[in-house]
Write an enzyme that holds these catalytic residues in place. Structure first.
Site, short mmCIF file in Angstrom:
data_model
loop_
_atom_site.label_atom_id
_atom_site.label_comp_id
_atom_site.label_asym_id
_atom_site.label_seq_id
_atom_site.Cartn_x
_atom_site.Cartn_y
_atom_site.Cartn_z
N PHE C 113 1.39 -5.46 -19.80
CA PHE C 113 1.81 -5.05 -18.46
C PHE C 113 2.00 -6.30 -17.63
O PHE C 113 1.42 -7.35 -17.94
CB PHE C 113 0.72 -4.17 -17.85
CG PHE C 113 1.20 -2.83 -17.39
CD1 PHE C 113 1.86 -1.99 -18.25
CD2 PHE C 113 0.96 -2.40 -16.09
CE1 PHE C 113 2.29 -0.74 -17.83
CE2 PHE C 113 1.38 -1.16 -15.66
CZ PHE C 113 2.05 -0.33 -16.53
N GLN C 233 2.46 -2.08 -1.20
CA GLN C 233 3.34 -2.45 -2.31
C GLN C 233 4.59 -1.58 -2.33
O GLN C 233 4.50 -0.36 -2.17
CB GLN C 233 2.59 -2.28 -3.63
CG GLN C 233 3.34 -2.80 -4.83
CD GLN C 233 2.45 -2.84 -6.06
OE1 GLN C 233 2.07 -1.81 -6.60
NE2 GLN C 233 2.10 -4.04 -6.50
N LEU C 245 9.87 7.52 -9.05
CA LEU C 245 9.83 6.19 -9.63
C LEU C 245 10.63 6.09 -10.93
O LEU C 245 10.49 6.92 -11.81
CB LEU C 245 8.36 5.89 -9.94
CG LEU C 245 8.03 4.50 -10.46
CD1 LEU C 245 8.09 3.51 -9.32
CD2 LEU C 245 6.64 4.50 -11.07
N ARG C 281 8.32 -7.57 -8.55
CA ARG C 281 8.68 -6.40 -7.75
C ARG C 281 9.13 -6.74 -6.34
O ARG C 281 10.14 -6.23 -5.85
CB ARG C 281 7.47 -5.46 -7.64
CG ARG C 281 7.22 -4.68 -8.89
CD ARG C 281 6.05 -3.74 -8.71
NE ARG C 281 5.75 -3.08 -10.00
CZ ARG C 281 4.77 -2.21 -10.20
NH1 ARG C 281 3.99 -1.89 -9.21
NH2 ARG C 281 4.58 -1.68 -11.38
N HIS C 346 4.96 2.30 -2.49
CA HIS C 346 4.37 2.72 -3.75
C HIS C 346 2.84 2.80 -3.68
O HIS C 346 2.24 3.73 -4.22
CB HIS C 346 4.79 1.74 -4.84
CG HIS C 346 4.34 2.12 -6.21
ND1 HIS C 346 4.57 3.37 -6.75
CD2 HIS C 346 3.69 1.41 -7.17
CE1 HIS C 346 4.07 3.42 -7.98
NE2 HIS C 346 3.52 2.25 -8.25
N ARG C 381 -1.37 -5.48 -5.84
CA ARG C 381 -2.03 -4.80 -6.95
C ARG C 381 -1.26 -5.02 -8.23
O ARG C 381 -0.04 -4.88 -8.26
CB ARG C 381 -2.12 -3.31 -6.68
CG ARG C 381 -2.66 -2.51 -7.84
CD ARG C 381 -2.70 -1.03 -7.55
NE ARG C 381 -1.38 -0.42 -7.57
CZ ARG C 381 -0.86 0.21 -8.63
NH1 ARG C 381 -1.53 0.30 -9.75
NH2 ARG C 381 0.34 0.74 -8.57
C1 LIG Z 1 4.41 7.24 -9.18
C2 LIG Z 1 3.13 6.47 -9.27
C3 LIG Z 1 2.80 5.81 -10.46
C4 LIG Z 1 1.60 5.12 -10.58
N1 LIG Z 1 1.30 4.50 -11.75
C5 LIG Z 1 0.11 3.88 -11.90
C6 LIG Z 1 -0.27 3.30 -13.14
O1 LIG Z 1 0.48 3.35 -14.11
N2 LIG Z 1 -1.46 2.70 -13.26
C7 LIG Z 1 -2.32 2.64 -12.22
O2 LIG Z 1 -3.39 2.09 -12.40
N3 LIG Z 1 -2.00 3.18 -11.02
C8 LIG Z 1 -0.82 3.80 -10.83
N4 LIG Z 1 -0.49 4.35 -9.61
C9 LIG Z 1 -1.46 4.32 -8.52
C10 LIG Z 1 -2.54 5.39 -8.71
O3 LIG Z 1 -2.02 6.47 -9.42
C11 LIG Z 1 -3.09 5.93 -7.39
O4 LIG Z 1 -3.48 4.89 -6.59
C12 LIG Z 1 -4.29 6.83 -7.64
O5 LIG Z 1 -3.96 7.86 -8.49
C13 LIG Z 1 -4.89 7.40 -6.38
O6 LIG Z 1 -5.94 8.27 -6.75
P1 LIG Z 1 -6.93 8.90 -5.70
O7 LIG Z 1 -7.94 9.68 -6.45
O8 LIG Z 1 -7.41 7.85 -4.80
O9 LIG Z 1 -6.02 9.86 -4.84
P2 LIG Z 1 -5.16 11.14 -5.19
O10 LIG Z 1 -5.03 11.37 -6.62
O11 LIG Z 1 -3.94 11.06 -4.36
O12 LIG Z 1 -6.06 12.31 -4.65
C14 LIG Z 1 -6.26 12.54 -3.29
C15 LIG Z 1 -7.06 13.80 -3.15
O13 LIG Z 1 -7.53 13.93 -1.84
C16 LIG Z 1 -7.29 15.21 -1.36
N5 LIG Z 1 -7.13 15.12 0.09
C17 LIG Z 1 -6.32 14.29 0.79
N6 LIG Z 1 -6.47 14.52 2.10
C18 LIG Z 1 -7.40 15.48 2.24
C19 LIG Z 1 -7.98 16.15 3.35
N7 LIG Z 1 -7.62 15.88 4.60
N8 LIG Z 1 -8.90 17.11 3.12
C20 LIG Z 1 -9.26 17.43 1.84
N9 LIG Z 1 -8.75 16.82 0.77
C21 LIG Z 1 -7.83 15.87 0.96
C22 LIG Z 1 -6.07 15.67 -2.08
O14 LIG Z 1 -6.07 17.06 -2.19
C23 LIG Z 1 -6.26 15.04 -3.44
O15 LIG Z 1 -7.01 15.90 -4.26
C24 LIG Z 1 0.71 5.05 -9.47
C25 LIG Z 1 1.04 5.71 -8.28
C26 LIG Z 1 2.23 6.42 -8.17
C27 LIG Z 1 2.55 7.08 -6.89
#
Ligand SMILES: Cc1cc2nc3c(=O)[nH]c(=O)nc-3n(C[C@H](O)[C@H](O)[C@H](O)COP(=O)(O)OP(=O)(O)OC[C@H]3O[C@@H](n4cnc5c(N)ncnc54)[C@H](O)[C@@H]3O)c2cc1C
Ligand code: HEM
Ligand code: SF4
Ligand code: F3S
Ligand code: FES
Lengths: 302, 123, 611, 131
Positions: C113, C233, C245, C281, C346, C381
């Site tokens: 990567f 980012q 994406l 990027r 992103h 990142r």
């Molecule tokens: C298209 C894409 C591709 C990616 N690819 C990669 C990759 O290959 N490798 C990598 O390491 N990272 C990658 N990332 C980054 C990574 O996926 C994210 O940073 C990560 O998944 C975020 O996880 P999280 O648990 O913090 O949040 P999320 O998975 O977004 O979860 C947020 C949670 O909070 C809840 N929530 C939000 N607000 C409230 C509220 N007010 N009240 C109650 N609940 C709430 C939502 O319901 C949800 O369940 C990618 C991101 C994207 C967008």
């Protein structure tokens, strides 16, 4: 405590915004809009919407199911029609969001990822279960733009409001098949459980399910029989039953779960689940394979 | 969990039997149609002809087997169809025993009839 | 009122891992989430999880790569924790049955990567995030952990001590989306925010519609500083109409970028004479936007990414997924025509300031995942480093909140960590609240008491009043405010940042805030009122956008993802420091803290970042 | 799942105009199966006249066969039976996991073949002397 942020005033001198709200620092107090101003603003917004529609080269008409048990005008289910400017690449979800933001903020539907991974927006679009975000408006017509896009909530599910249906039953079915890995002899520490490429390939499609419920909604058997596990839950069971990392005893236990009265035997191979699945999971094939596995297992007992 | 094992009949048995009987029926039903519409015309059927055929052990066995298999296949099919539509509780039990009784009566009648047709007498 | 030991807000990767950890520790834990957990945006991650698993690789190398990638704005204790724990957390997922891609010998596969010195990105097809999310949700089901799904958390219940570091968080208030009731949640052990990203601050993003930075805004208003918010980012190849994406793989395989005049601009306009399309990027994103701004874009919006010359066979073999994405989300057949692409928001590197145990400066308040900033990503990142962050720091926050001893944290938090104040920031308007702070509550939404139950109840009353008012009164709709805010951010605070532009954005943000004072919810129904939810989200977006713009205005250098027209070089002399913004009861306070470059093993000396 | 209120056009079973091949196959198979059981019962009842002696049997059969209506009904029965057989074979293959990708085409084929067989059999079925 210093606030650190200063503000340029007209006369060029900088003042600290110590203990004062923003507008106040600039010597004016913020006043709320009165009802007349609000009406003007709203009228202005409506005018802009009309303009956008008039200026558009092409528009598409959305016919959307509306229902709200709480609001008198919406107690009786009805269809509302929204005219939305069409642009290349527009999905049904984009069109719905436009309609909501421009015409009627009470238009209610679930959506989140806009890229077919969250499974929130399975809808009944022109007579078929589809993900709103994965359906190009242009694809609903043989060529050009469809005359009408009819959008309804998933059939065979209780409607909560507008396009939102109650998913509880679907979740219950999904969770009733012990949808979690139960391998018993997991190694310690950083040691991995080995799995052959073939075996991973075997379960690959079944692991793609996004819990959208389209399959369940399309199945007549599930519609008639609430106890039926339904294609998605059976597929979930398949995902584990076929995973070599779980031992034989567990596989047998899993087969016992899916061959319960309302398990695989209820499937009448209608194939509609397989047809609507946005993740192209061969559901019928998986169900049929489990039926055969169950029969084989039972024959062994005799 | 225990209730799963308490039954003597694993749930897949009826499913399997429905397929096996279907496979058998394909053959005998086609044969039956050929016999009574093409080889012998239906309108020309008489008791004499029927009993001549039924006196042959092979034909007799095939027809009795046909009748009984069809009965099982049909009755079981109807039951499945209803359960698929969510028939449950008392209704389900009533239908189940109703169908079993109907199936048994029909089977008995088929056996008696076959016996008569083969030239036997039952009184 | 619901009572639990630990309340996890959010059911994405970070939230689920935190809940499982707290449960393992014996706590009564509940997940409160506005989306059903499997709908979280973690499911969208494609690439993979970085973990030093193999012979020849070492967590120390991973740490080094991460520090370098962060452009030396990451904190060494956080980065070392991440890299050391990532292998065990990743294998933990394997033990939970996650369907990783496999090698011939049956072990999990890893791939190279960007920015990594070893192929250590562990993956499951092109759907790593989906599998990670589902595998963990399965474990939550297995453990019978309580999940309040479709409960929208509107505010935290914290006490109101004037010093944020003396405040305590006792729970939160959530809106039961289906019934329309506001309910209080009381947590004796702690509240863990895992609310994910905030891409909706921009109008074009790979993030979900639900990624509105709620947790960040709530923590900010409760008194936790926001760390390094200016670091956002942008991904250069996203589809224009949806922001979906298009993986870097297309360029990796030889895809070419063209402008509206059919020029291969990466070379012809000299953006990257060596690497061309494969430059990093940020370079590619800026190049694309320059083309569009100078009138060489298509429809004044995007450029073309062409992969037709690769031949059908190769495309179908290696990039099949991309064909589907372009077809489904843009209506374009990648074999037949070039695909339109443009840069999109992103990932947000900045976030809620926490230490390596996920703890914020407020007692009982934790944060993990994309909403948090332990500072492992610094100013940039690396791909594949967010998912390990979710599981490592999610687990740590969960354990800590449930009472496990994790050792003294080395990263200081809260305003007391301040090393330098910002005094001369030139903002055209004042940021922060419009209303006079509630005399009953120093912290916005806080309460005058130290009694946990009363704190929650007091906050609940406040939220009820707020919701009632929005429901009852006449006013304007939030959608236009949201879209103006997003436009302003995309215009002025995205890949290109100039002082004046950022100031314009701040003015627009201020204007949005004022207009927001008049919003009302048109939908009168209590049942599934998404109008109300989106309206509340818009307020959070305003607060988050403001921190991003303020940070961007303050930081006068070019580091990682942050580019400033007037300042074209990294400036370690003046800017090797974290930006912090504290809400300060409605009058944002900007200050700086030290970057911790001293690790357990070594001290990381800032070097020129070149690959 | 039944609805607690009228959902307008979306009925419990969706709209038949929007059914796909597999659903039609299911409906038809069901329908033909039920007709066949029904026929089995009546058929045995009719044949049971044999128990009252050969005359009764002969006259009943020939009386029935003498009616044009019965002849047409028999054609119908043939159609029903042939479809049930062909689709039944299709289902047996599906159960064995064979040819799942062409499940819709095999259904249409069953319909077409049924049609052909029925049309070809009409002369034979309607032939013979009518009373
Ligand atoms: C298209 C894409 C591709 C990616 N690819 C990669 C990759 O290959 N490798 C990598 O390491 N990272 C990658 N990332 C980054 C990574 O996926 C994210 O940073 C990560 O998944 C975020 O996880 P999280 O648990 O913090 O949040 P999320 O998975 O977004 O979860 C947020 C949670 O909070 C809840 N929530 C939000 N607000 C409230 C509220 N007010 N009240 C109650 N609940 C709430 C939502 O319901 C949800 O369940 C990618 C991101 C994207 C967008
Ligand atoms: C001749 C060859 C036959 C074949 C190949 C055949 C095949 C099948 C199969 C495979 C099924 C199961 C469908 C399912 O459960 O998914 C079925 C159902 C059924 N069959 Fe047959 N069958 C045949 C003859 C008959 C006959 C003679 C009768 C009448 C007695 C009959 C009555 C039924 C009934 C009532 C059903 C259940 C329909 C329902 O689902 O409601 N079949 N058949
Ligand atoms: S199996 Fe397919 S249609 Fe069914 S819930 Fe999963 S993704 Fe949706
Ligand atoms: S639609 Fe239903 S009947 Fe079986 S093949 Fe699919 S589950
Ligand atoms: S919005 Fe997520 S699947 Fe459509």
């Amino acid at each position: 405590m210093s606030t650190g942020i200063t503000e340029t005033e007209d006369d060029g001198t900088e003042t600290q915004t110590q203990a004062v709200g923003a507008a106040r620092a600039a010597g004016e107090t913020y006043t709320e809009m009165d009802s007349e101003e609000i009406e003007t603003a709203n009228e202005e917004a409506r005018r802009r919407t009309r303009e956008l529609v008039e200026e558009a080269d092409r528009t598409v008409k959305l016919k959307v199911f509306r229902f709200d048990p709480e609001v008198p005008e919406k107690e009786e289910p009805r269809f509302d029609t929204f005219t939305v400017p069409f642009s290349k690449g527009m999905t049904v979800l984009d069109a719905l969001m436009w309609a909501r933001d421009q015409y009627d903020s009470s238009l209610t539907f679930r959506h989140s990822c806009r890229q077919a991974v969250c499974g929130s927006d399975a809808l009944f679009v022109n007579g078929r279960q589809r993900l709103g975000c994965k359906t190009q408006v242009a694809d609903l017509a043989d060529s050009g733009i469809p005359k009408k896009v009819r959008i309804e909530p998933l059939p065979h599910a209780e409607v909560v409001k507008d396009l939102v249906v109650d998913m509880e039953h679907f979740y219950d079915q999904m969770e009733s098949v012990e949808p979690y890995f139960q391998g018993e002899d997991t190694p310690d520490g950083l040691e991995e459980q080995y799995q052959s490429r073939e075996n991973r390939e075997k379960v690959k499609m079944s692991t793609r399910c996004i819990w959208c419920g389209a399959c369940m909604s399309s199945c007549n058997i599930a519609a008639g029989n609430n106890d039926y596990l339904g294609p998605a839950a059976i597929n979930k069971a398949y995902r584990f039953a076929m995973d070599d990392r779980e031992g034989e005893d567990l596989t047998e236990h899993r087969l016992n779960i899916i061959e319960q009265e309302h398990g695989v035997w209820r499937c009448q191979t209608q194939f509609s689940c397989t047809e609507v699945c946005p993740k192209d999971i061969p559901l019928t094939e998986h169900i049929q394979e489990l039926k055969r596995e169950a029969v084989k297992k039972n024959l062994k007992f005799w | 969990m225990s209730e799963r094992y308490s039954s003597f009949e694993p749930k897949g048995t009826r499913w399997l039997l429905q397929r096996l009987t279907a496979a058998f029926l394909v053959i005998v039903l086609a044969f039956h149609f050929m016999q009574l519409h093409f080889v012998n015309h239906a309108a020309d059927v008489t008791f004499a002809g029927t009993s001549a055929r039924m006196s042959q052990p092979g034909y007799f066995a095939a027809m009795v087997g046909f009748g009984l298999t069809a009965t099982f296949h049909g009755v079981n099919g109807v039951y499945n169809g209803l359960v698929n539509q969510g028939l449950d509780g008392t209704g389900k039990r009533v239908v189940k025993y109703g169908l079993i009784v109907a199936g048994l009566l029909l089977s008995a009648q088929i056996l008696r009839l076959a016996f008569v047709m083969a030239g036997g007498s039952i009184s | 009122m619901h009572e639990h030991d630990v309340i996890v807000v959010g059911g994405g990767g970070a939230g689920l891992r935190a809940a499982i950890a707290a449960h393992e520790e014996g706590a009564d834990v509940a997940i409160v989430t506005k989306l059903h957990p499997v709908r979280s945006h973690t499911g969208a991650a494609e690439g993979g999880i970085n973990a030093a698993l193999r012979d020849g690789d070492d967590p120390k190398d991973h740490a080094y790569d991460t520090m370098k990638g962060s452009d030396y704005l990451g904190d060494a204790p956080a980065i070392e924790t991440l890299c050391e724990m990532s292998p065990e957390e990743t294998i933990q997922l394997e033990h939970w049955g996650m369907p990783f891609s496999r090698e011939d010998d049956g072990r999990v596969s890893q791939r190279p990567f960007g920015g990594l010195s070893f192929p250590r990105t562990t993956y499951a097809g092109a759907e790593t995030g989906h599998h990670l999310l589902h595998t963990m949700y399965e474990q939550v089901v297995k453990r019978g952990i309580t999940v309040y799904d479709e409960f929208y958390v509107t505010e935290l219940a914290t006490t109101d001590h004037p010093d944020p570091e003396e405040r305590e968080c006792h729970g939160c208030i959530a809106y039961d989306i289906k019934s329309g009731d506001l309910v209080g949640f009381e947590a004796s052990g702690g509240v863990i925010l895992a609310t994910g990203g905030d891409g909706q601050t921009f109008d074009h993003t790979t993030n979900a519609v639900a990624n509105t930075g709620d947790g960040l805004a709530m923590a900010y208003r409760a008194g936790v500083p926001v760390e390094d918010p200016e670091f956002v980012q942008f991904h250069p190849t996203t589809l224009p109409s949806t922001g979906v994406l298009i993986s870097e793989g297309v360029r990796g395989e030889g895809g070419i970028l063209y402008n509206g005049d059919g020029e291969r601009f990466m070379f012809e306009h000299g953006y990257a004479n060596n690497d061309g399309e494969l430059a990093s990027r940020d370079v590619v994103s800026r190049a694309e936007l320059t083309e569009v701004n100078e009138g060489r874009g298509i429809e004044d919006e995007y450029v073309y990414l062409d992969m037709r010359h690769l031949g059908e066979e190769r495309v179908v073999d290696r990039l099949e997924n991309i064909l589907h994405l372009a077809e489904d989300f843009e209506g374009v057949d990648g074999l037949d025509e070039p695909m339109p692409v443009k840069p999109g928001q992103h990932y947000h590197m900045g976030g809620i300031e926490t230490n390596e145990n996920g703890h914020t400066c407020i007692d009982g308040l934790y944060a993990a995942g994309e909403c948090a900033c332990v500072s492992v990503h610094g100013s940039n990142r690396l791909g594949g480093n967010a998912l390990p962050e979710l599981i490592v720091f999610g687990a740590r926050a969960g354990y800590h909140a449930a009472g496990r001893e994790l050792g003294e944290a080395r990263i200081p938090t809260g305003p007391s960590a301040r090393t330098e104040a910002e005094t001369g920031l030139d903002t055209p308007v004042s940021p922060g609240a419009i209303d006079q702070p509630d005399p009953d509550a120093v912290a916005d939404g806080g309460a005058m008491t130290a009694d946990p139950t009363a704190t929650v109840e007091h906050t609940l009353d406040g939220e009820r009043a707020r919701v009632e008012e929005m429901m009852e009164r006449d006013g304007i709709n939030h959608a236009e405010i949201r879209s103006d805010l997003q436009d302003a951010m995309t215009q002025n605070v995205n890949v290109f940042r100039e002082k004046e532009g950022i100031q314009d954005a701040l003015e627009t943000i201020r204007d949005c805030r004022e207009r927001y004072q008049n919003v009302a919810v048109a939908d009168p129904s209590r049942t599934f009122n998404t109008d109300l939810l989106h309206t509340i989200e818009t307020r959070n977006l305003i607060d988050v956008a403001e921190t991003i713009a303020l940070g961007a205005l303050a930081r006068e250098e070019f580091r990682g993802a942050h580019w400033r027209a007037e300042h074209q070089a990294r400036d370690d002399e003046d800017w090797l420091k974290h930006t912090m913004i504290a809400w300060n009861d409605g009058e944002p306070d900007l200050y700086y803290t030290d970057v911790l470059l001293d690790g357990e093993e070594k001290t990381y000396e800032p070097k020129i970042r070149s690959y | 799942m039944s609805q607690s209120y009228d959902r307008g056009l979306v009925e419990d079973f969706g709209r038949w105009t929007e059914f796909s091949a597999g659903m039609w196959a299911w409906i038809f198979h069901k329908f033909t199966g039920w007709v066949l059981v029904g026929y089995l019962f009546t058929h045995i009842a009719v044949l049971s006249t044999a128990m009252q002696g050969s005359d009764a049997y002969n006259s009943t059969i020939q009386g029935l066969e003498g009616l044009l209506l019965v002849r047409f009904l028999e054609v119908g029965l043939l159609a029903v039976a042939v479809f049930h057989i062909l689709n039944g074979i299709r289902l047996l293959f599906v159960d064995l996991g064979l040819g799942l990708e062409s499940q819709d085409r095999t259904f249409y084929a069953s319909l077409v073949v049924t049609g052909v067989i029925v049309v070809a059999s009409i002369p034979t079925f309607l032939m013979g002397k009518l009373a």
